[in-house]
Design a protein around this motif. Structure first.
Motif, PDB file in Angstrom:
ATOM      1  N   LEU A  75      11.346   5.362  25.250  1.00  0.00           N
ATOM      2  CA  LEU A  75      10.724   6.226  26.016  1.00  0.00           C
ATOM      3  C   LEU A  75      10.343   7.473  25.095  1.00  0.00           C
ATOM      4  CD1 LEU A  75       9.745   7.716  28.936  1.00  0.00           C
ATOM      5  CD2 LEU A  75      11.954   8.491  28.882  1.00  0.00           C
ATOM      6  N   LEU A  76      11.558   7.894  24.292  1.00  0.00           N
ATOM      7  CA  LEU A  76      11.378   9.137  23.470  1.00  0.00           C
ATOM      8  C   LEU A  76      10.335   8.692  22.192  1.00  0.00           C
ATOM      9  CD1 LEU A  76      15.088  10.076  22.932  1.00  0.00           C
ATOM     10  CD2 LEU A  76      13.030  11.199  24.276  1.00  0.00           C
ATOM     11  N   MET A  77      10.034   7.468  21.824  1.00  0.00           N
ATOM     12  CA  MET A  77       9.410   7.122  20.706  1.00  0.00           C
ATOM     13  C   MET A  77       7.681   7.207  21.265  1.00  0.00           C
ATOM     14  SD  MET A  77      10.754   6.930  18.089  1.00  0.00           S
ATOM     15  CE  MET A  77       9.540   5.997  16.998  1.00  0.00           C
ATOM     16  N   SER A  78       7.597   6.909  22.454  1.00  0.00           N
ATOM     17  CA  SER A  78       6.355   7.083  23.300  1.00  0.00           C
ATOM     18  C   SER A  78       5.692   8.496  23.334  1.00  0.00           C
ATOM     19  CB  SER A  78       6.276   6.553  24.812  1.00  0.00           C
ATOM     20  OG  SER A  78       7.102   7.397  25.468  1.00  0.00           O
ATOM     21  N   PHE A  79       6.531   9.424  23.279  1.00  0.00           N
ATOM     22  CA  PHE A  79       6.047  10.958  23.025  1.00  0.00           C
ATOM     23  C   PHE A  79       5.412  11.281  21.730  1.00  0.00           C
ATOM     24  CE2 PHE A  79       9.490  11.704  26.297  1.00  0.00           C
ATOM     25  CZ  PHE A  79       8.653  11.747  27.422  1.00  0.00           C
ATOM     26  N   GLY A  80       5.656  10.446  20.587  1.00  0.00           N
ATOM     27  CA  GLY A  80       5.183  10.863  19.353  1.00  0.00           C
ATOM     28  C   GLY A  80       3.740  10.082  19.113  1.00  0.00           C
ATOM     29  N   PRO A  81       3.163  10.385  17.998  1.00  0.00           N
ATOM     30  CA  PRO A  81       2.095   9.861  17.687  1.00  0.00           C
ATOM     31  C   PRO A  81       2.009   8.235  17.398  1.00  0.00           C
ATOM     32  CG  PRO A  81       2.480  11.047  15.617  1.00  0.00           C
ATOM     33  CD  PRO A  81       3.629  11.061  16.882  1.00  0.00           C
ATOM     34  N   ARG A  82       1.027   7.555  17.824  1.00  0.00           N
ATOM     35  CA  ARG A  82       0.895   6.135  17.461  1.00  0.00           C
ATOM     36  C   ARG A  82       1.032   5.877  16.182  1.00  0.00           C
ATOM     37  NH1 ARG A  82      -4.278   6.129  20.575  1.00  0.00           N
ATOM     38  NH2 ARG A  82      -4.890   5.197  18.486  1.00  0.00           N
ATOM     39  N   ALA A  83       1.391   4.411  15.734  1.00  0.00           N
ATOM     40  CA  ALA A  83       1.809   4.163  14.210  1.00  0.00           C
ATOM     41  C   ALA A  83       0.391   4.218  13.702  1.00  0.00           C
ATOM     42  CB  ALA A  83       2.191   2.756  14.352  1.00  0.00           C
ATOM     43  N   ASP A  84      -0.635   3.851  14.013  1.00  0.00           N
ATOM     44  CA  ASP A  84      -1.968   3.806  13.473  1.00  0.00           C
ATOM     45  C   ASP A  84      -2.507   5.139  13.130  1.00  0.00           C
ATOM     46  OD1 ASP A  84      -2.355   4.342  16.128  1.00  0.00           O
ATOM     47  OD2 ASP A  84      -4.270   3.142  16.117  1.00  0.00           O
ATOM     48  N   MET A  85      -2.105   6.045  14.176  1.00  0.00           N
ATOM     49  CA  MET A  85      -2.482   7.433  13.727  1.00  0.00           C
ATOM     50  C   MET A  85      -1.662   8.397  12.683  1.00  0.00           C
ATOM     51  SD  MET A  85      -5.073   8.044  15.572  1.00  0.00           S
ATOM     52  CE  MET A  85      -5.240   9.781  15.425  1.00  0.00           C
ATOM     53  N   LYS A  86      -0.403   7.610  12.786  1.00  0.00           N
ATOM     54  CA  LYS A  86       0.520   8.370  11.747  1.00  0.00           C
ATOM     55  C   LYS A  86      -0.002   7.665  10.279  1.00  0.00           C
ATOM     56  CE  LYS A  86       4.664   7.663  13.183  1.00  0.00           C
ATOM     57  NZ  LYS A  86       6.367   7.644  13.328  1.00  0.00           N
ATOM     58  N   ALA A  87      -0.375   6.399  10.319  1.00  0.00           N
ATOM     59  CA  ALA A  87      -0.912   5.606   9.255  1.00  0.00           C
ATOM     60  C   ALA A  87      -2.160   6.303   8.441  1.00  0.00           C
ATOM     61  CB  ALA A  87      -1.058   4.250   9.195  1.00  0.00           C
ATOM     62  N   MET A  88      -3.007   6.845   9.318  1.00  0.00           N
ATOM     63  CA  MET A  88      -4.050   7.570   8.941  1.00  0.00           C
ATOM     64  C   MET A  88      -3.924   8.982   8.595  1.00  0.00           C
ATOM     65  SD  MET A  88      -7.046   5.400  10.971  1.00  0.00           S
ATOM     66  CE  MET A  88      -6.967   6.487  12.383  1.00  0.00           C
ATOM     67  N   ALA A  89      -3.034   9.675   8.977  1.00  0.00           N
ATOM     68  CA  ALA A  89      -2.852  11.061   9.018  1.00  0.00           C
ATOM     69  C   ALA A  89      -2.739  11.534   7.362  1.00  0.00           C
ATOM     70  CB  ALA A  89      -1.611  11.581   9.671  1.00  0.00           C
ATOM     71  N   ASN A  90      -2.154  10.765   6.601  1.00  0.00           N
ATOM     72  CA  ASN A  90      -2.121  11.058   5.293  1.00  0.00           C
ATOM     73  C   ASN A  90      -2.844  10.025   4.396  1.00  0.00           C
ATOM     74  OD1 ASN A  90      -0.661  13.532   5.664  1.00  0.00           O
ATOM     75  ND2 ASN A  90       1.257  12.334   5.623  1.00  0.00           N
ATOM     76  N   ALA A  91      -3.598  10.507   3.379  1.00  0.00           N
ATOM     77  CA  ALA A  91      -4.258   9.448   2.604  1.00  0.00           C
ATOM     78  C   ALA A  91      -4.014   9.845   1.142  1.00  0.00           C
ATOM     79  CB  ALA A  91      -5.625   9.060   2.888  1.00  0.00           C
ATOM     80  N   GLU A  92      -3.527   9.267   0.107  1.00  0.00           N
ATOM     81  CA  GLU A  92      -3.530   9.400  -1.378  1.00  0.00           C
ATOM     82  C   GLU A  92      -4.527   8.828  -1.962  1.00  0.00           C
ATOM     83  OE1 GLU A  92       0.030   9.470  -2.865  1.00  0.00           O
ATOM     84  OE2 GLU A  92       1.205  10.533  -1.222  1.00  0.00           O
ATOM     85  N   VAL A  93      -5.337   9.247  -2.660  1.00  0.00           N
ATOM     86  CA  VAL A  93      -6.290   8.416  -3.291  1.00  0.00           C
ATOM     87  C   VAL A  93      -6.483   8.919  -4.916  1.00  0.00           C
ATOM     88  CG1 VAL A  93      -9.110   8.525  -3.466  1.00  0.00           C
ATOM     89  CG2 VAL A  93      -7.886   8.863  -1.457  1.00  0.00           C
ATOM     90  N   ASP A  94      -6.643   7.948  -5.363  1.00  0.00           N
ATOM     91  CA  ASP A  94      -6.519   8.203  -7.306  1.00  0.00           C
ATOM     92  C   ASP A  94      -7.987   8.400  -7.589  1.00  0.00           C
ATOM     93  OD1 ASP A  94      -5.979   8.024  -9.586  1.00  0.00           O
ATOM     94  OD2 ASP A  94      -6.247   6.125 -10.216  1.00  0.00           O
ATOM     95  N   ILE A  95      -8.431   9.656  -7.930  1.00  0.00           N
ATOM     96  CA  ILE A  95      -9.387   9.984  -8.367  1.00  0.00           C
ATOM     97  C   ILE A  95      -9.674  10.554  -9.959  1.00  0.00           C
ATOM     98  CG2 ILE A  95     -10.188  11.122  -6.376  1.00  0.00           C
ATOM     99  CD1 ILE A  95      -9.226  13.845  -7.196  1.00  0.00           C
ATOM    100  N   GLY A  96      -8.388   9.845 -10.631  1.00  0.00           N
ATOM    101  CA  GLY A  96      -8.257   9.933 -12.035  1.00  0.00           C
ATOM    102  C   GLY A  96      -9.741   9.387 -12.741  1.00  0.00           C
ATOM    103  N   PHE A  97     -10.369   8.387 -12.177  1.00  0.00           N
ATOM    104  CA  PHE A  97     -11.498   7.621 -12.547  1.00  0.00           C
ATOM    105  C   PHE A  97     -12.930   8.392 -12.744  1.00  0.00           C
ATOM    106  CE2 PHE A  97     -11.705   6.483  -8.454  1.00  0.00           C
ATOM    107  CZ  PHE A  97     -13.009   6.611  -7.914  1.00  0.00           C
ATOM    108  N   LEU A  98     -12.722   9.513 -11.946  1.00  0.00           N
ATOM    109  CA  LEU A  98     -13.970  10.454 -11.831  1.00  0.00           C
ATOM    110  C   LEU A  98     -14.451  11.173 -13.029  1.00  0.00           C
ATOM    111  CD1 LEU A  98     -13.716  11.724  -8.294  1.00  0.00           C
ATOM    112  CD2 LEU A  98     -15.517  10.024  -9.063  1.00  0.00           C
ATOM    113  N   GLU A  99     -15.489  11.163 -13.487  1.00  0.00           N
ATOM    114  CA  GLU A  99     -16.224  11.816 -14.597  1.00  0.00           C
ATOM    115  C   GLU A  99     -16.866  12.961 -13.835  1.00  0.00           C
ATOM    116  OE1 GLU A  99     -15.753  11.157 -17.668  1.00  0.00           O
ATOM    117  OE2 GLU A  99     -14.632   9.212 -17.085  1.00  0.00           O
ATOM    118  N   PRO A 100     -16.855  14.247 -14.906  1.00  0.00           N
ATOM    119  CA  PRO A 100     -17.776  15.171 -14.106  1.00  0.00           C
ATOM    120  C   PRO A 100     -19.251  14.911 -13.645  1.00  0.00           C
ATOM    121  CG  PRO A 100     -16.680  15.792 -16.319  1.00  0.00           C
ATOM    122  CD  PRO A 100     -16.403  14.487 -16.184  1.00  0.00           C
ATOM    123  N   GLY A 101     -19.212  15.227 -12.531  1.00  0.00           N
ATOM    124  CA  GLY A 101     -20.648  14.918 -11.763  1.00  0.00           C
ATOM    125  C   GLY A 101     -20.715  13.831 -10.941  1.00  0.00           C
TER     126      GLY A 101
END
Length: 155
Positions: A75-101
């Protein structure tokens, strides 16, 4: 003196003795009641009976406690966000490969996010742009970008 329902009055005197008092009154003495009810000799199987009794009582209590804990936790866990929403809330992306432009597109919460690595000329144009007051959300490039080298835009 004690008065009994039959109307006889018997004094508590040691010279009569317990047998005489019980014979006269028909009631056992307090000491005999105590001996009969509290000082009984233990039965041979009393230990086994107690173990079975405590087992019969403890096992359902433990099961019901586990079920109650699981129900309350669910019951207490149902008050929080769903697991798929938590998984999509933060995203880390490697952008080191981008060249200027260059620019890349990343999906975040089902929406495309454009990450653009700007050149020095593009940074200078964005900083000197005075048309921000014409926009619905008027803000300068310095207030929008933490790092002026990258422009992050959500569609």
């Amino acid at each position: 003196f004690n008065t009994y329902p039959e109307g006889s009055v018997v004094g508590r005197n040691d010279r009569f003795g317990k047998e005489v008092e019980e014979m006269l009154t028909g009631y056992p003495t307090t000491e005999e009641k105590y001996i009969k009810s509290y000082l009984k000799p233990r039965a041979a199987d009393e230990y086994e009976r107690r173990v079975k009794f405590y087992g019969i009582i403890t096992i359902p209590r433990a099961i019901s406690t586990f079920v109650l804990k699981s129900t309350v936790a669910g019951l207490l866990m149902s008050f929080g966000p769903r697991a798929d929403m938590k998984a999509m809330a933060n995203a880390e992306v490697d952008i080191g490969f981008l060249e200027p432009g260059q620019m890349t597109v990343v999906m975040w919460q089902g929406k495309p996010v454009f990450v653009h690595r700007r050149t020095e000329a593009q940074i200078a144009v964005a900083v000197n742009d005075n048309t921000a007051s014409d926009l619905k959300d008027a803000a300068t490039d310095e207030s929008r970008c933490q790092n002026p080298e990258y422009a992050v835009m959500i569609a």
